[in-house]
Design a protein around this motif. Structure first.
Motif, mmCIF file in Angstrom:
data_model
loop_
_atom_site.group_PDB
_atom_site.id
_atom_site.type_symbol
_atom_site.label_atom_id
_atom_site.label_comp_id
_atom_site.label_asym_id
_atom_site.label_seq_id
_atom_site.Cartn_x
_atom_site.Cartn_y
_atom_site.Cartn_z
ATOM 1 N N SER A 12 16.821 -15.474 -5.322
ATOM 2 C CA SER A 12 16.701 -14.560 -6.449
ATOM 3 C C SER A 12 15.579 -15.022 -7.376
ATOM 4 O O SER A 12 15.239 -16.204 -7.426
ATOM 5 C CB SER A 12 18.018 -14.465 -7.213
ATOM 6 N N TYR A 13 15.025 -14.074 -8.088
ATOM 7 C CA TYR A 13 13.941 -14.379 -9.014
ATOM 8 C C TYR A 13 14.476 -15.193 -10.180
ATOM 9 O O TYR A 13 15.538 -14.910 -10.725
ATOM 10 C CB TYR A 13 13.315 -13.083 -9.548
ATOM 11 N N TRP A 80 5.485 -12.431 -7.230
ATOM 12 C CA TRP A 80 6.839 -11.944 -7.026
ATOM 13 C C TRP A 80 6.883 -10.475 -7.444
ATOM 14 O O TRP A 80 6.669 -10.162 -8.610
ATOM 15 C CB TRP A 80 7.823 -12.751 -7.870
ATOM 16 N N PRO A 81 7.164 -9.550 -6.529
ATOM 17 C CA PRO A 81 7.153 -8.119 -6.877
ATOM 18 C C PRO A 81 8.140 -7.797 -8.002
ATOM 19 O O PRO A 81 9.272 -8.279 -8.000
ATOM 20 C CB PRO A 81 7.571 -7.425 -5.584
ATOM 21 N N GLN A 82 7.700 -6.974 -8.940
ATOM 22 C CA GLN A 82 8.551 -6.589 -10.069
ATOM 23 C C GLN A 82 9.847 -5.954 -9.579
ATOM 24 O O GLN A 82 10.910 -6.197 -10.133
ATOM 25 C CB GLN A 82 7.811 -5.608 -10.982
ATOM 26 N N ALA A 83 9.774 -5.159 -8.524
ATOM 27 C CA ALA A 83 10.959 -4.466 -8.007
ATOM 28 C C ALA A 83 11.971 -5.429 -7.390
ATOM 29 O O ALA A 83 13.130 -5.073 -7.203
ATOM 30 C CB ALA A 83 10.543 -3.422 -6.971
ATOM 31 N N MET A 84 11.539 -6.661 -7.074
ATOM 32 C CA MET A 84 12.431 -7.624 -6.421
ATOM 33 C C MET A 84 12.912 -8.694 -7.395
ATOM 34 O O MET A 84 13.363 -9.747 -6.983
ATOM 35 C CB MET A 84 11.716 -8.275 -5.234
ATOM 36 N N ALA A 89 18.382 -7.592 -5.726
ATOM 37 C CA ALA A 89 17.187 -7.437 -4.894
ATOM 38 C C ALA A 89 17.414 -8.022 -3.505
ATOM 39 O O ALA A 89 16.926 -9.074 -3.157
ATOM 40 C CB ALA A 89 15.988 -8.093 -5.567
ATOM 41 N N ARG A 90 18.179 -7.305 -2.721
ATOM 42 C CA ARG A 90 18.433 -7.692 -1.330
ATOM 43 C C ARG A 90 18.155 -6.486 -0.454
ATOM 44 O O ARG A 90 18.210 -5.355 -0.906
ATOM 45 C CB ARG A 90 19.870 -8.150 -1.146
ATOM 46 N N VAL A 91 17.870 -6.726 0.800
ATOM 47 C CA VAL A 91 17.577 -5.644 1.718
ATOM 48 C C VAL A 91 18.595 -5.683 2.843
ATOM 49 O O VAL A 91 18.770 -6.710 3.490
ATOM 50 C CB VAL A 91 16.146 -5.799 2.298
#
Length: 100
Positions: A12-13, A80-84, A89-91
């Motif tokens: 996680s970020y 680090w992408p803002q959306a993640m 933020a998991r896929v």
């Protein structure tokens, strides 16, 4: 894994002030705070055989924080992408038939 679905987990970020520990080694100057990276190396590239992360966070906003470590931390943070950056933020990916 197993079943019809599984999750690809990502770390996680974390904000920069919570991501790195302060580097500790006999060869580092005591008046400059370096961020511990990986492989016995600081983010700015200093390598010492006895280097390890300390029990303290490396705080990039402090006056004694290494400027080169701060620059490297900013580059890493910007990648680090803002959306993640959220906690969710998991896929989830469908398991392909026949995949093991």
């Amino acid at each position: 894994m197993g079943g019809e679905w599984f999750e690809i987990a990502r770390p996680s970020y974390l904000p920069m002030e919570m991501r790195w520990e302060r580097a500790a080694a006999d060869g580092l100057p005591a008046d400059v705070s370096h961020a511990f990276g990986i492989f016995d190396m600081t983010l700015c590239g200093i390598q010492e055989d006895d280097m390890s992360p300390s029990d303290c966070w490396w705080l990039p906003e402090r006056e004694n924080a290494c400027g080169a470590c701060r620059e490297a931390a900013l580059v890493i943070d910007e990648r680090w992408p803002q959306a993640m950056r959220g906690e969710e933020a998991r896929v989830s990916v469908a398991r392909r038939p026949g995949a093991r």
